[in-house]
Design an enzyme around this catalytic site. Structure first.
Site, PDB file in Angstrom:
ATOM      1  N   THR A  93       0.824  -1.218   0.000  1.00  0.00           N
ATOM      2  CA  THR A  93       0.000   0.000   0.000  1.00  0.00           C
ATOM      3  C   THR A  93       0.849   1.254   0.000  1.00  0.00           C
ATOM      4  O   THR A  93       1.916   1.271   0.601  1.00  0.00           O
ATOM      5  CB  THR A  93      -0.847   0.019   1.306  1.00  0.00           C
ATOM      6  OG1 THR A  93      -1.625  -1.164   1.328  1.00  0.00           O
ATOM      7  CG2 THR A  93      -1.757   1.225   1.389  1.00  0.00           C
TER       8      THR A  93
ATOM      9  N   THR B  12      -1.878   2.289   6.981  1.00  0.00           N
ATOM     10  CA  THR B  12      -1.439   1.081   6.285  1.00  0.00           C
ATOM     11  C   THR B  12      -1.324  -0.013   7.343  1.00  0.00           C
ATOM     12  O   THR B  12      -1.207   0.260   8.531  1.00  0.00           O
ATOM     13  CB  THR B  12      -0.109   1.312   5.530  1.00  0.00           C
ATOM     14  OG1 THR B  12       0.283   0.091   4.891  1.00  0.00           O
ATOM     15  CG2 THR B  12       1.009   1.769   6.438  1.00  0.00           C
TER      16      THR B  12
HETATM   17  C1  SD4 Z   1      -5.235  -3.683   3.332  1.00  0.00           C
HETATM   18  N1  SD4 Z   1      -4.211  -1.833   4.473  1.00  0.00           N
HETATM   19  O1  SD4 Z   1      -5.723  -4.013   2.266  1.00  0.00           O
HETATM   20  C2  SD4 Z   1      -4.088  -2.694   3.328  1.00  0.00           C
HETATM   21  C3  SD4 Z   1      -2.812  -3.465   3.261  1.00  0.00           C
HETATM   22  C4  SD4 Z   1      -1.548  -2.735   3.569  1.00  0.00           C
HETATM   23  O2  SD4 Z   1       0.713  -2.732   3.388  1.00  0.00           O
HETATM   24  O3  SD4 Z   1      -1.502  -1.662   4.121  1.00  0.00           O
HETATM   25  N2  SD4 Z   1      -0.446  -3.346   3.204  1.00  0.00           N
HETATM   26  O4  SD4 Z   1      -5.580  -4.161   4.418  1.00  0.00           O
END
Ligand code: SD4
Length: 343
Positions: A202, A253
Site C-alpha cells: 500500500t 497502512t
Molecule cells: C489492506 N491496508 O488491504 C491494506 C494493506 C496494507 O501494506 O496496508 N499493506 O488491508
C-alpha cells in the site's frame, strides 16, 4: 516478494543516498512551518513524493500532487502496489484506492481488476459521478467508459512466484472452507519478512499545498492471497484515509480489518481536532485498538501517518519497522515511526 521489496528499498534509498538508521529518527515533534509538504507511507514513498513535489513546488494543488504521486508507485510493475501486486486466492489482482480533497470531496474504487491507475479512477468517481464509491465490475465498466485501458490479467513475475509458493504451502480450499483458517491467520497485510522488515502492499499519501489546503490518496493491491472479494481499509474514506481541511489529514497502512474496526484515519483526525499533535493522535488510535482487541491482534502491523493544517507531521505504529517518507523545502528523507510494542 522479497525481491520486490528489496527493489523498492534499493531504488528509493539508493538514488537519494539516504541511509536508514543514521538519518532516520523517531519523530515526536516535526514542525514544517511553511507549506508545501508531502508525506507518504513506507520507503516507496520517496519516489512517490518526488512526483508529488513536481506539482507542489510550482504552487500546484495538493489534490493533483497526491494523485500524481501515488500513480508513480502504481506504475511500477515490480512494486507491491497496483497491478504488480500479489493476487487473491484465486489468482487475480484486485485493487482498492481512494482520494479526498480539502472540501470533503471524495472518490473511491474497490475490487477493481485490470486497470493500472485505480487512484485516477477514484478521482473520476469523485469528479464525474454523484457517488463516492464504485466496486468490482461496475468500477471497471466506469473506468473503461472514462477511457482507461483494460490491462492484461497476467501476474507480474514476482507475483507469479509468490503465488506459486503460496499455493504449495497453503492448504488451498474454496474460500468458504477457509473461513476458520482466515479468522486465525489472516489475511495478513503487511507480512513480516524473515529479517523483521514488513512486506507491504500500500501507499498512502497526504499533502499540504502552498495555499494551505490538504488532500490525501491511498492505493493498494490489498492483502496478498485474500479471499476473493475482500476489501480492506484503503478505499474506505475514514479508515484508510481522511482529510479535514480545518484540522488535518491521516492515512493508514497495515491490517485493514483492524483499521476498519476503529475507522482509524477519521479517529486520528478527530484526536487532532481535540488538540493532539499528529504523532500523539496516531498513538492514541493505536492504543484504542490495543485496548479493544487485547490478545486478538496476533502478529499484525497497523500504522497511521498524519499531518495537521499547520504542517506538523507524525506517525505511530503497532510494531517497529514502519517507515514513512517526507518531502518539504527542508528535507527529503525517510523517518522511522515509534511503535506501541517493541517487536
Ligand atoms: C489492506 N491496508 O488491504 C491494506 C494493506 C496494507 O501494506 O496496508 N499493506 O488491508
Amino acid at each position: 516478494m522479497l525481491n520486490r521489496r528489496k527493489f523498492i528499498s534499493g531504488s528509493a534509498l539508493g538514488s537519494l543516498g539516504v541511509l536508514l538508521g543514521k538519518d532516520a529518527h523517531s519523530s515526536s515533534i516535526n514542525r514544517v512551518p511553511d507549506a508545501p509538504l508531502v508525506v507518504s507511507t513506507w520507503d516507496a514513498g520517496m519516489d512517490a513524493n518526488r512526483a508529488a513535489w513536481e506539482v507542489l513546488k510550482t504552487g500546484g494543488r495538493a489534490l493533483d500532487a497526491v494523485e500524481r504521486g501515488v500513480m508513480e508507485t502504481e506504475n511500477s510493475l515490480n512494486c507491491c502496489v497496483g497491478l504488480g501486486g500479489n493476487p487473491d486466492r484465486d489468482g487475480f489482482v484486485t485493487l482498492d484506492a481512494c482520494i479526498m480533497d480539502e472540501q470533503g470531496n471524495c472518490g473511491s474504487v474497490a475490487f477493481l481488476e485490470r486497470v493500472k491507475h485505480p487512484i485516477a479512477v477514484a478521482r473520476r468517481v469523485m469528479e464525474k459521478t454523484p457517488h463516492v464509491m464504485l466496486v468490482g465490475s461496475g468500477a471497471q465498466q466506469f473506468a473503461l467508459a472514462e477511457g482507461f485501458k483494460l490491462e492484461s490479467a497476467e501476474l507480474s513475475e514476482d507475483a507469479q512466484r509468490a503465488y506459486k509458493t503460496w499455493l504449495e504451502k497453503s492448504n488451498y480450499a474454496p474460500p468458504e472452507k477457509n473461513i476458520e483458517n482466515n479468522k486465525q491467520h489472516g489475511p495478513f497485510a503487511p507480512t513480516r519478512l524473515d529479517n523483521g522488515e514488513w512486506n507491504h502492499d500500500t501507499i498512502g499519501m497526504i499533502a499540504l499545498d502552498k495555499s494551505g489546503n490538504l488532500s490525501g490518496s491511498c492505493t493498494t493491491s490489498g492483502a496478498g492471497f485474500k479471499m476473493r472479494g475482500r476489501v480492506g481499509d484503503s478505499p474506505l474514506i475514514g479508515s484508510g484515509l481522511y482529510v479535514d481541511n480545518e484540522v488535518g489529514a491521516c492515512t493508514a497502512t497495515g491490517q485493514g480489518e483492524e483499521i476498519i474496526r476503529i475507522a482509524g484515519s477519521h479517529l486520528v483526525v478527530e484526536f487532532m481536532r481535540n488538540g493532539l499533535r499528529p504523532e500523539e493522535a496516531c498513538k492514541k488510535a493505536i492504543g484504542r485498538l490495543v485496548n479493544m482487541r487485547k490478545d486478538k491482534l496476533g502478529d499484525v502491523q497497523i500504522c497511521f501517518l498524519a499531518i495537521d493544517r499547520s504542517g506538523s507531521f507524525g506517525a505511530f505504529a503497532l510494531r517497529p519497522g514502519f517507515t514513512y517518507a517526507v518531502r518539504s523545502r527542508h528535507e527529503e528523507k525517510i523517518h522511522k515511526a515509534k511503535s506501541w510494542f517493541d517487536k
